[in-house]
Scaffold this active site. Structure first.
Site, PDB file in Angstrom:
ATOM      1  N   CYS A 156       0.875  -1.175   0.000  1.00 11.91           N
ATOM      2  CA  CYS A 156       0.000   0.000   0.000  1.00 11.91           C
ATOM      3  C   CYS A 156       0.912   1.225   0.000  1.00 11.91           C
ATOM      4  O   CYS A 156       1.718   1.396   0.917  1.00 11.91           O
ATOM      5  CB  CYS A 156      -0.872  -0.037   1.255  1.00 11.91           C
ATOM      6  N   CYS A 206      -1.023   3.806  -6.507  1.00 11.64           N
ATOM      7  CA  CYS A 206      -1.877   3.193  -5.474  1.00 11.64           C
ATOM      8  C   CYS A 206      -2.119   1.779  -5.956  1.00 11.64           C
ATOM      9  O   CYS A 206      -2.394   1.556  -7.146  1.00 11.64           O
ATOM     10  CB  CYS A 206      -3.197   3.954  -5.355  1.00 11.64           C
TER      11      CYS A 206
HETATM   12  N1  DGL Z   1      -4.038   0.755  -1.904  1.00 12.21           N
HETATM   13  C1  DGL Z   1      -3.622   1.904  -1.191  1.00 12.21           C
HETATM   14  C2  DGL Z   1      -2.386   2.544  -1.813  1.00 12.21           C
HETATM   15  O1  DGL Z   1      -1.607   1.876  -2.467  1.00 12.21           O
HETATM   16  C3  DGL Z   1      -4.555   2.984  -0.803  1.00 12.21           C
HETATM   17  C4  DGL Z   1      -5.982   2.977  -0.925  1.00 12.21           C
HETATM   18  C5  DGL Z   1      -6.637   3.678   0.250  1.00 12.21           C
HETATM   19  O2  DGL Z   1      -6.835   3.019   1.260  1.00 12.21           O
HETATM   20  O3  DGL Z   1      -6.954   4.873   0.129  1.00 12.21           O
HETATM   21  O4  DGL Z   1      -2.132   3.703  -1.622  1.00 12.21           O
END
Ligand code: DGL
Length: 258
Positions: free
Chosen positions: A74, A185
């Protein structure tokens, strides 16, 4: 057989499965435990303190289940907490993910490169430093995408509504030609097809999943902790919103090619 303990992979929701897929490609014989914190998602519009606390809690939970290493799959959690986690666990093979600006800039020198990410990732010092490092090589344009991860959390990868969201998001930026988009993301690779359709097929698209997976393999190799198993490993999904629907979505996303 040694070192068949799991590699713990964590994201705010189901997005990190785009990284898990790359991990499995690079290290198919490892076992994986994937934890998605869908109950608290999105992280990208929370405060730094909230994201840091949730990330530490989730990493601790994975370690409590015997993870031999951790992938923070993430970008938001990485920018908020990876430095703290490294101090807390100096000997743990720990890898975070950050927007793949370097390959994008190298492929498109002097051109316009858009970085799509959560508002939180883009306002962190970690990202500002990364952008400064490449600002002489290309024109880097940060594009916050609040609301985009929610489409993926719903399993919506091809609706009219998603098309409309992306068209409106990219409209202003595309008044001038863009050469590349960085998916900063881990949810966004699941919307890659539609992003390409809206942006135009000539726009190159980059994400950091494969680089992150290769970095984890390098760390485990250095630590002598790669499995020596000869057969394919298992994948187990845990989710803080532990419903059958969530389990099905995780499996659907893992099997989806993009
Ligand atoms: N998947 C997460 C990232 O790579 C973020 C998504 C979120 O929770 O806002 O930043």
């Amino acid at each position: 057989m040694k070192n068949r303990e799991v590699i713990g992979v964590f994201d705010s929701g189901v997005g990190g499965i785009s990284v898990l897929r790359e991990l499995i490609k690079v290290m198919p014989n490892e076992n994986y435990l994937y934890f998605g914190d869908s109950e608290h998602a999105p992280y990208g519009t929370k405060t730094l303190e909230e994201v840091r606390a949730l990330t530490i809690e989730n990493v601790q939970a994975l370690l409590g289940k015997g993870a031999k290493s951790i992938v923070v799959a993430c970008n938001t959690a990485t920018s908020a907490a990876v430095a703290v986690l490294r101090k807390m666990y100096p000997d743990l093979p720990l890898v975070g993910i950050e927007p793949a600006i370097k390959p994008a800039v190298l492929s498109c020198p002097g051109q316009r490169v858009v970085v799509m990410a959560t508002p939180m990732t883009l306002c962190q010092e970690k990202f500002q430093k990364l952008m400064q490092k490449y600002e002489d090589e290309a024109q880097i344009i940060p594009l916050p995408c609040p609301g985009l991860m929610e489409f993926v959390e719903r399993g919506d990868l091809e609706s009219e509504e998603l098309h409309k969201y992306l068209t409106e998001l990219l409209w202003g930026i595309q008044k001038e030609k863009i050469s590349a988009i960085v998916l900063g993301c881990t949810h966004y690779p699941f919307a890659r097809e539609m992003i390409a359709e809206v942006a135009g097929e000539e726009v190159l698209i980059f994400d950091g999943g494969n680089g992150t997976a290769r970095e984890m393999r390098r760390r485990l190799m250095e630590a002598g902790r790669l499995t020596d198993a000869k057969n394919r490993g298992n994948v187990e999904f845990l989710n803080s919103r532990n419903t059958k629907k969530e389990q099905e979505l995780c499996q659907f996303l893992l099997n989806r090619s993009f």
